[in-house]
Design an enzyme around this catalytic site. Structure first.
Site, PDB file in Angstrom:
ATOM      1  N   SER A   5       0.841  -1.198   0.000  1.00 28.20           N
ATOM      2  CA  SER A   5       0.000   0.000   0.000  1.00 28.20           C
ATOM      3  C   SER A   5       0.874   1.246   0.000  1.00 28.20           C
ATOM      4  CB  SER A   5      -0.907   0.013   1.237  1.00 28.20           C
ATOM      5  OG  SER A   5      -1.690  -1.160   1.299  1.00 28.20           O
ATOM      6  N   VAL A   6       0.335   2.328  -0.573  1.00 25.63           N
ATOM      7  CA  VAL A   6       1.073   3.589  -0.644  1.00 25.63           C
ATOM      8  C   VAL A   6       0.357   4.625   0.212  1.00 25.63           C
ATOM      9  CG1 VAL A   6       1.981   5.387  -2.148  1.00 25.63           C
ATOM     10  CG2 VAL A   6       1.831   3.032  -2.978  1.00 25.63           C
TER      11      VAL A   6
ATOM     12  N   LYS B 105       5.664   3.684   0.204  1.00 28.27           N
ATOM     13  CA  LYS B 105       5.143   2.388  -0.239  1.00 28.27           C
ATOM     14  C   LYS B 105       5.548   1.328   0.774  1.00 28.27           C
ATOM     15  CE  LYS B 105       5.192  -0.856  -4.137  1.00 28.27           C
ATOM     16  NZ  LYS B 105       5.699  -1.097  -5.514  1.00 28.27           N
TER      17      LYS B 105
ATOM     18  N   ASP C 149       5.768  -3.722 -15.982  1.00 29.41           N
ATOM     19  CA  ASP C 149       4.408  -3.460 -15.495  1.00 29.41           C
ATOM     20  C   ASP C 149       3.986  -2.032 -15.839  1.00 29.41           C
ATOM     21  OD1 ASP C 149       1.991  -4.114 -14.334  1.00 29.41           O
ATOM     22  OD2 ASP C 149       2.635  -3.660 -12.296  1.00 29.41           O
TER      23      ASP C 149
END
Length: 999
Positions: A689-690, A705, A815
């Site tokens: 999660s950020v 992060k 990505d």
């Protein structure tokens, strides 16, 4: 004899005239050939091999290289300049070589269109123009070459449809137009060209049904229609049928049963679904059958009955139906399949029930793939009869019971993958008989007992020995030193004990050692200093003691975890120890020194003296001083925390964030985010999660992060991101300020990265603002203008170009998507999230069985990744192409409209060139409202003169980057140059500055 002298004279004079005229005519025609050849030469711009140097007046043109002439008339019959590296264009004067029977210009770089004058070559029998850069439409008047038997135009850039006039080419035997941009349908008249033996039309943009008339081609032996938009299937006379990577949907037609001459059926990667009801019993010659990567499966109880009829295919050598949705049990008729069957691959379905023992009859098998199903029961002992087997994959099932000892008979087996099952009992010692074994995966089972010494006699075991997450006990045999070529050794999460054998140092090719979560004791053996190839070592959660060896500094380690042991003394500071993101030494109370980020106490003189004490004496002292040691530990902890608290109070405020965060700790990140409060959460990804955070020092805002280390692969993602970002600096890459590798307040491992905060969020939010809850954004999200989009496209392309071509080691992002493109206060784009990134050098180390199977995000990941191909720069270019098309159209690649026979690439490709205006984001065509009248008029005119051309160019570039064939994708360097040219042309057409347009 002549009746008179005058009559004889007349005849004589006539003969002289005829001969003279014939000679004159022959010379004139030959001169015409010479002129035509010289005209051809004049349009060749580059001749790297100097082939055309012989084309001069010093000799007759029949002696020129690449030219063949007829013996009688001395006219040119063959022009063969195949694979000479020629570039330039084709001269229309070739049409004057009226005696030509063959033209072969394959595998050059010839550009331009095919001249219409080729239609004059009435004697032409073979035309080879494949593998060039020809453009335009196929000339319809090639149909005048009625003697043509071979027409090869493949791998060019031809457009348009197959000319209807070709219906007259009755002598045509071989037709190849693959890998062009041809559109329309496959003309039904092709079914009337009854001499055809092979047709290759793959990788175009043909649509519609395959004409039933192709069933009339009784001489047809080869048909290639892959990578089109075709549907329909009625081809009874074929021997070879290949329709890979199309958009066929629905059931595979039962009428295929009538194709009794079929030898090869290759229909992988389509959307076929439902029950496979084809009766293969009449296909006596069938040798290859591959329907992998479809949606086959009906849920009916007998849906696997198609295998019954395959038992009649006595020549069957390959049977692949992997990656479908087939359910049910394997029929016992599997035992009746051809004894010539070499490949039987059924991985990634929903098959259940037990494995029939009759599978042991398939004595010709080389490879058996049954992984990724729901098979239960035991592994049949009859599998020991498959003595030609080289690879066996039964992983990811629910198999139970013991590993049968009969597997020891598979003397040439190189891969044995039994991981992720419920197998029990001991590892049979007979596996030591598999002398050719290179990979042995038994992890994630319930195996117990000791590791048999015989396993360590497998000197060919060069890839991976993975026994992790079982219940194994005992020590590691000293014979492990025999595995000199082993790359990966993993015995994590067992109940192993004893010391780490010094013989492990003899495995000189080891790259990864994982021994986490056991009961190993003693010191880290000095023999490991010889492992010069090692990249990762995890010895955490054991009972190891003694000092951390200094030699670990000198190894090429990228990851070292020594946490939760009983080590003591000074922590080295060089090599892997110099990077906090690469090491973990959590829960050590007797360590000192190391880099400042570890926040360990300084080593005192007593520490240095203690390091010289022998291990035996230290053990005695430790035993006698246990109670005192505990007291001292608490005292030291108290002093350390008190000292830290005092230092934090004295820490001056620094204006430069990078300096302020050199010693970032878990505690400081915890405070910066109010305890990682959900109110600070700004994003959630695959591995963590950020959070938005503000540090006390100067109030600077950062993005943090936090990796969810409970997720498989999160630690590797953290390491990958650290490695990728270690030495890269670019204005269009998100800047990493620092990292944190520590433990949280509960003693759990904690890893985080701290980034420069991007005030305008992600490109995803700007492209799809309606999907963003207002509570999740702190800025007013509006639709992006055309110029903003092209600027962002250039920024992202520049970042990827830098990663691929301008880093010390090329980096593959793996990505790329809008969610990983962040925008700063000036709307400049920055590529971030390198959690799946790979340095190109390490890609060659990834094997198909590796757990590091980078695939990216659905919709953006390159199609070849789904087929097991290794990651490459071409994969990033594909992702970029999809991202660019999403920016132009406003549609995600996962939009609900893209089902069946449609995806974002094809949606855009079919719109080129005439229908681009129909697919672009509507806001790009309506962004002049609200302007004053003069500006409106100017921009409306600009829309006509510049905007549409810009959009067409962006769509063209996006399509060129996202083609299916990796090697055919556009270079990212060319993308940057072309987009910059498109932007310049747009601004020139608008005659205004960028700021004015964005206003």
């Amino acid at each position: 004899m002549c009746q008179s002298d005058s009559m004889c004279l007349i005849v004589f004079i006539t003969l002289i005239q005829v001969t003279t005229f014939a000679t004159f005519s022959a010379n004139a025609f030959q001169e015409g050939d010479r002129v035509a050849l010289q005209a051809f030469k004049s349009m060749i711009a580059h001749d790297p091999q100097g082939i055309l140097n012989s084309w001069n007046d010093s000799g007759h043109f029949c002696e020129w290289k690449g030219i063949t002439c007829g013996l009688r008339h001395r006219r040119v019959t063959v022009l063969n300049l195949r694979s000479k590296g020629l570039s330039g264009s084709l001269s229309p004067y070739i049409g004057n070589l009226s005696f030509l029977r063959e033209i072969n210009l394959m595998n050059n770089s010839i550009q331009g269109e095919i001249p219409r004058e080729f239609g004059r070559l009435f004697r032409l029998e073979a035309l080879f123009l494949s593998d060039n850069d020809l453009v335009g439409e196929i000339p319809a008047n090639l149909s005048y070459c009625s003697r043509l038997t071979i027409l090869f135009l493949g791998r060019n850039k031809l457009m348009g449809s197959i000319p209807f006039e070709f219906f007259s080419l009755y002598k045509l035997k071989q037709l190849a137009m693959q890998r062009n941009n041809l559109t329309g349908g496959i003309p039904p008249f092709i079914g009337n060209l009854t001499s055809l033996e092979s047709i290759s039309l793959a990788a175009n943009a043909f649509g519609g049904n395959i004409p039933n008339s192709l069933g009339q081609l009784k001489e047809l032996k080869s048909l290639g229609l892959g990578a089109n938009n075709l549907s329909g299937l009625t081809l009874p006379h074929l021997r070879f049928f290949q329709v890979n990577r199309n958009f066929f949907s629905g059931s595979i037609p039962i009428s295929l049963s009538n194709a009794s001459k079929l030898e090869i059926i290759e229909a992988l990667d389509n959307s076929f679904s439902g029950k496979l009801s084809v009766n293969f019993g009449g296909m006596k010659n069938l040798s290859y059958f591959n329907v992998a990567y479809n949606n086959l499966g009906s849920g009916e109880s007998d849906e696997m009955s198609f295998m019954n009829s395959l038992a009649n295919c006595s020549n069957l050598r390959t049977l692949i139906f992997a990656a479908n949705k087939l359910r049910g049990a394997l029929p016992h008729s599997i035992a009746n399949l051809s004894d010539q069957l070499q490949n039987l691959i059924m991985t990634s379905n929903q098959l259940h029930g037990s494995i029939p023992s009759g599978i042991g009859n398939l004595v010709g098998l080389y490879r058996l793939g049954m992984g990724g199903n729901q098979f239960t029961g035991t592994i049949p002992k009859e599998m020991g009869k498959l003595q030609n087997l080289q690879g066996m994959g039964l992983y990811d099932n629910q198999l139970s019971g013991e590993i049968p000892s009969s597997l020891g008979n598979l003397s040439i087996l190189s891969e044995l993958l039994l991981n992720n099952n419920s197998l029990s009992g001991v590892i049979p010692s007979c596996l030591g008989s598999l002398k050719q074994l290179a990979i042995l995966h038994l992890f994630e089972n319930g195996l117990n007992g000791t590791i048999p010494e015989e396993i360590f006699n497998l000197t060919y075991l060069s890839n991976s020995l993975n026994l992790a997450r079982n219940h194994l006990v005992g020590s590691i045999p000293t014979k492990i030193g025999n595995l000199k070529y082993l790359r990966v050794f993993d015995v994590s999460s067992n109940n192993l004990s004893g010391e780490i054998p010094s013989q492990l140092g003899l495995c000189s090719y080891l790259e990864e050692i994982f021994m986490r979560g056991n009961f190993f004791h003693g010191s880290i053996p000095s023999s490991l200093s010889s492992l010069r190839a090692v990249l990762a070592i995890d010895l955490s959660r054991n009972n190891l003691s003694g000092l951390i060896p200094k030699f670990l500094e000198d190894l090429s380690l990228e990851y070292l975890n020594l946490s939760f042991n009983d080590l003591e003394g000074e922590v080295p500071t060089k090599g892997v120890f110099a990077n906090i993101s690469r090491i973990s030494v959590a829960r050590f109370n007797r360590l000192c020194g190391g880099i400042p980020e570890l926040q360990l106490p300084k080593c005192t003189e007593n520490n240095s003296r203690n390091q010289k004490i022998s291990e035996r004496l230290k053990a005695i002292i430790s035993t006698l001083s246990a109670v005192l040691g505990i007291v001292m530990v608490f005292f030291l902890c108290f002093c350390w925390f008190k000292r830290r608290r005092g230092l934090s109070k004295q820490q001056p405020s620094r204006p430069i964030l990078r300096k302020a965060l050199q010693k970032v700790s878990y505690e400081s990140l915890f405070k910066a985010t109010d305890g990682f409060s959900s109110t600070h959460l700004i994003g959630v990804g695959s591995f963590g999660s950020v959070y938005k955070g503000a540090f006390d020092q100067d109030g600077t805002i950062v993005a943090i992060k936090v990796f969810n280390l409970q997720r498989h692969g999160a630690s590797k993602s953290f390491l990958a991101e650290c490695k990728a970002l270690k030495n890269i600096r670019h204005r269009n890459l998100v800047k990493v300020i620092t990292s944190c590798s520590s433990i949280d307040f509960q003693g759990n491992d904690f890893k985080a990265l701290v980034y420069e905060f991007m005030t305008n969020g992600s490109l995803e939010n700007w492209l799809h603002p309606d999907a963003v809850p207002q509570k999740d954004v702190e800025i007013e999200i509006q639709k992006l203008t055309l110029l903003q989009r092209i600027n962002i496209a250039i920024d992202v392309a520049s970042a990827i170009d830098y990663l691929h071509h301008h880093c010390q080691e090329p980096v593959l992002h793996c990505d790329l998507k809008p969610g990983n493109v962040l925008l700063d206060n000036d709307m400049i784009a920055h590529v971030g999230d390198f959690g799946l990134a790979r340095v190109r050098q390490e890609v060659s180390n990834l094997t198909q069985s590796s757990s590091v199977g980078v695939r990216g995000t659905i919709g953006y990941a390159a199609p070849e990744y789904g087929l097991g191909s290794e990651v490459s720069t071409n994969g990033d270019i594909y992702s970029y192409g999809i991202l660019l098309l999403e920016m132009v159209t406003g549609k995600k690649p996962t939009d609900v409209m893209f089902e069946g026979d449609l995806n974002l690439h094809n949606f855009a490709r079919m719109a080129l060139l005439d229908h681009v205006i129909d697919i672009v984001d509507p806001i790009l065509l309506n962004d002049v409202e609200g302007w004053d009248a003069t500006t409106k008029q100017r921009l409306r005119q600009a829309k006509i003169n510049g905007k549409i051309e810009c959009l067409i160019s962006m769509v063209r570039i996006g399509v060129a980057c996202s083609v299916e064939s990796p090697q055919d994708r556009m270079s990212i360097t060319n993308v940057v140059h072309e987009l910059q040219s498109v932007k310049n042309a747009l601004l020139e057409a608008w005659n205004c500055t960028g700021e004015e347009v964005i206003r």
